[in-house]
Scaffold this active site. Structure first.
Site, PDB file in Angstrom:
ATOM      1  N   ARG A 295       0.822  -1.212   0.000  1.00  0.00           N
ATOM      2  CA  ARG A 295       0.000   0.000   0.000  1.00  0.00           C
ATOM      3  C   ARG A 295       0.852   1.257   0.000  1.00  0.00           C
ATOM      4  NH1 ARG A 295      -4.658  -2.507   4.062  1.00  0.00           N
ATOM      5  NH2 ARG A 295      -5.869  -3.456   2.361  1.00  0.00           N
ATOM      6  N   TYR A 439      -6.430  -1.397  -6.821  1.00  0.00           N
ATOM      7  CA  TYR A 439      -5.775  -2.537  -6.179  1.00  0.00           C
ATOM      8  C   TYR A 439      -5.136  -2.166  -4.846  1.00  0.00           C
ATOM      9  CZ  TYR A 439      -1.319  -1.463  -8.844  1.00  0.00           C
ATOM     10  OH  TYR A 439      -0.185  -0.912  -9.396  1.00  0.00           O
ATOM     11  N   GLU A 440      -4.785  -3.209  -4.114  1.00  0.00           N
ATOM     12  CA  GLU A 440      -4.364  -3.083  -2.705  1.00  0.00           C
ATOM     13  C   GLU A 440      -5.433  -2.409  -1.853  1.00  0.00           C
ATOM     14  OE1 GLU A 440      -2.046  -4.831  -1.801  1.00  0.00           O
ATOM     15  OE2 GLU A 440      -1.254  -5.238  -3.789  1.00  0.00           O
ATOM     16  N   GLY A 441      -6.672  -2.709  -2.182  1.00  0.00           N
ATOM     17  CA  GLY A 441      -7.808  -2.153  -1.459  1.00  0.00           C
ATOM     18  C   GLY A 441      -8.359  -0.943  -2.189  1.00  0.00           C
ATOM     19  N   HIS A 446     -10.144   2.243   2.282  1.00  0.00           N
ATOM     20  CA  HIS A 446      -9.151   2.914   3.122  1.00  0.00           C
ATOM     21  C   HIS A 446      -9.768   4.038   3.948  1.00  0.00           C
ATOM     22  CE1 HIS A 446      -5.787   0.619   1.554  1.00  0.00           C
ATOM     23  NE2 HIS A 446      -6.350   0.735   0.365  1.00  0.00           N
TER      24      HIS A 446
END
Length: 596
Positions: A295, A439-441, A446
């Site tokens: 992230r 991507y990566e959440g 977040h």
């Protein structure tokens, strides 16, 4: 054809004048971080990215990856470029020397990562995922797994991936179906399907090491039953070389909007041999080591595309003749003035520039907390660094990638119609940048993580530390007349952030929807405040540099001009974020679902 120049001078300024990196020479990994050595590393990294990675950016996008019978071929030139990269030792720059790494600070590695992605996102993704795998194994794997796999991953001979997403579940891993069954020899057999796996199959390295989240027998059928496994494409033989093919294969590759040079794969596990990483049912703890590193890396990718597209837009604006300046002819010898004379073009360029430089400083400051949280001798100081890292990682992942995409798109706008065609390369930056918000959440996750977990954690300890850090800076420089134009707006931003925090505390208890509906506004407010803090620190350094009469005076002057622009034209966005936050969830949730 695009161009790229690594921002080495700006990075040197941040390391020396903002982070004072050289005060940590007593810490492990920092012994060799003298200004000369850091500059040498940055300048050599610039050569690799400018001369090896970037020339393949557009050709790699045009050719893309090819999948046939489970095998993936990467674009022409990628394999040789990767070899140049690993032969130079770049893959092990920050890795543990015990396993062949150089042990340099994480923050220096993140600066090099910015260069790599700016030059060629598709190619940079192959070693990028490996770094996360290295960190997860270093933190959680057994000594046997470390000895077997870390030297090969650190050298770059082998590469790594992260496998979470499945066709039926992304963020909600409670729905995961991949299963791992324990064998009599202590290993496991994994069966299931994972999708959207970056670098899942390719021809760049001899072996690919997959880190796979799966549920094991006997555990609860939710996140508490999840474990992490190491699954190699080829099982190492007695000599440590790739041996028997494991039961994992690439079922297909995705046909994507961008980053065509990187293979995004469906990975099928059929009774594949895997090895437990860490403790059973503690998989998410181990995977989060990899995810948090990823992230931070993805947050920088927002800067990368904004920076690369800005550089090309600035060149074009200086050269493209169109119209006359509203304040009078600037180019007497030509039929038109260059478009950089027009205030609206300046607005677009300055906005991107102010974001790039402020975000870079903030990202490197947060990356420094990774080193300090691990290496500082004082327990309270390590805790403070860890708290800042936990609090601000979701903030910059979402904010930097949202704004990075916005400003990359704006930089394409400067080219007009020429930006929309393939030849200039600007539309590729827009396409490549778009994935960073997903991507990566996905970014909305977040925001929820920030207000739902990070903000209230430990009684709000991290948020209080962040605010006290800002307040201390304000108090220290409040009577500095030269800093008044920067300190004043920072104080106002901090006040708005405190108002927003109080509103969340008062209204979230009434309805969870209020906090969720306001989460991205709160995240943006915190991000702008953090950026204002970094611009204050850079303005102070630039003023001191000008007062000394030493160093690059033009650089200091330009830094102050950009700082003033951020304070005057970008920081006021916090007012709208605060007002939207206070509107709560009622107007957002009023429509019935079937009315959408």
């Amino acid at each position: 054809m695009t161009t790229y120049t690594a921002p080495v001078v700006d990075m040197e300024f941040i390391f020396q004048d903002i982070l004072d990196l050289y005060q940590y020479k007593n810490l492990p990994g920092f012994q060799d971080t003298s200004p000369d050595i850091v500059s040498a590393i940055l300048r050599e990294g610039a050569k690799v990215t400018e001369e090896v990675f970037h020339p393949l950016n557009q050709s790699g996008d045009a050719e893309g990856c090819q999948w046939q019978n489970g095998e993936v071929t990467t674009p022409q030139g990628f394999k040789q470029a990767y070899k140049t990269y690993v032969d130079g030792g770049w893959n092990g720059l920050t890795a543990d020397p015990e396993y062949g790494g150089q042990g340099m600070p994480y923050v220096l590695g993140l600066a090099i990562n910015e260069m790599l992605v700016s030059a060629n996102h598709g190619l940079a993704a192959y070693p990028g995922l490996t770094q996360g795998a290295i960190e997860a194994l270093q933190a959680h794997a057994s000594d046997v797994l470390k000895q077997t796999y870390l030297p090969k991953l650190i050298s770059g001979e082998w590469s790594g991936t992260m496998n979470l997403t499945e066709p039926q579940c992304g963020t909600d891993l409670n729905l995961m179906r991949t299963r791992a069954t324990k064998s009599t020899d202590g290993s496991y057999r994994l069966t299931g399907t994972k999708i959207f796996i970056s670098s899942g199959e390719h021809d760049i390295t001899d072996n690919i090491i997959h880190l796979v989240i799966a549920k094991t027998e006997g555990g609860p059928d939710n996140l508490k039953g999840v474990s992490l496994f190491l699954v190699p494409k080829f099982l190492p033989n007695g000599a440590g070389a790739p041996g028997e093919r494991n039961g994992v294969r690439c079922g297909s590759i995705e046909h994507k909007m961008g980053i065509h040079g990187n293979s995004t794969c469906e990975m099928i596990y059929e009774d594949a041999v895997g090895y437990l990483v860490g403790h059973e049912f503690k998989g998410m703890r181990a995977m989060f080591t990899m995810m948090n590193a990823a992230r931070l890396g993805v947050s920088v990718q927002g800067i990368c595309h904004s920076e690369a597209s800005y550089q090309n837009a600035a060149i074009y604006a200086r050269e493209r003749l169109q119209g006359r300046s509203v304040s009078g002819v600037k180019n007497q010898d030509q039929a038109a003035d260059p478009i950089i004379v027009h205030p609206d073009v300046r607005r677009m360029l300055m906005t991107s520039r102010a974001f790039n430089e402020g975000a870079r400083a903030l990202a490197l400051w947060i990356a420094l907390q990774v080193d300090l949280a691990e290496k500082l001798p004082d327990e309270k100081a390590r805790q403070d660094a860890h708290d800042l890292l936990d609090l601000l990682t979701p903030v910059i992942k979402a904010f930097f990638t949202d704004k990075g995409y916005e400003y990359t798109n704006t930089n394409m706008q400067i080219f007009g119609g020429h930006g929309y065609v393939v030849e200039t390369g600007m539309e590729q930056y827009v396409r490549d940048c778009r994935i960073t918000q997903i991507y990566e959440g996905a970014n909305g996750i977040h925001g929820l993580d920030l207000v739902g977990r990070k903000l209230p954690a430990n009684g709000g300890r991290a948020a209080q530390l962040f605010l006290s850090t800002l307040q201390s800076f304000i108090e220290t420089h409040r009577n500095n007349a030269a800093m008044a134009e920067f300190i004043g707006p920072l104080g106002q931003a901090m006040d708005h952030l405190q108002q927003a925090t109080l509103w969340l505390m008062e209204n979230a208890a009434k309805s969870p929807d209020h906090a969720a509906a306001s989460s991205m506004e709160y995240l943006s407010l915190m991000a702008h405040t953090a950026m204002a803090y970094m611009w204050n620190r850079m303005a102070l350094a630039a003023l001191n540099g000008m007062d000394s009469g030493k160093g690059n005076q033009k650089f200091y002057r330009n830094k102050l001009i950009t700082a003033r622009f951020y304070m005057a034209r970008m920081l006021p966005d916090i007012l709208s974020h605060l007002e939207r936050l206070k509107s709560g969830a009622d107007c957002m949730m009023a429509l019935d679902a079937e009315d959408f």
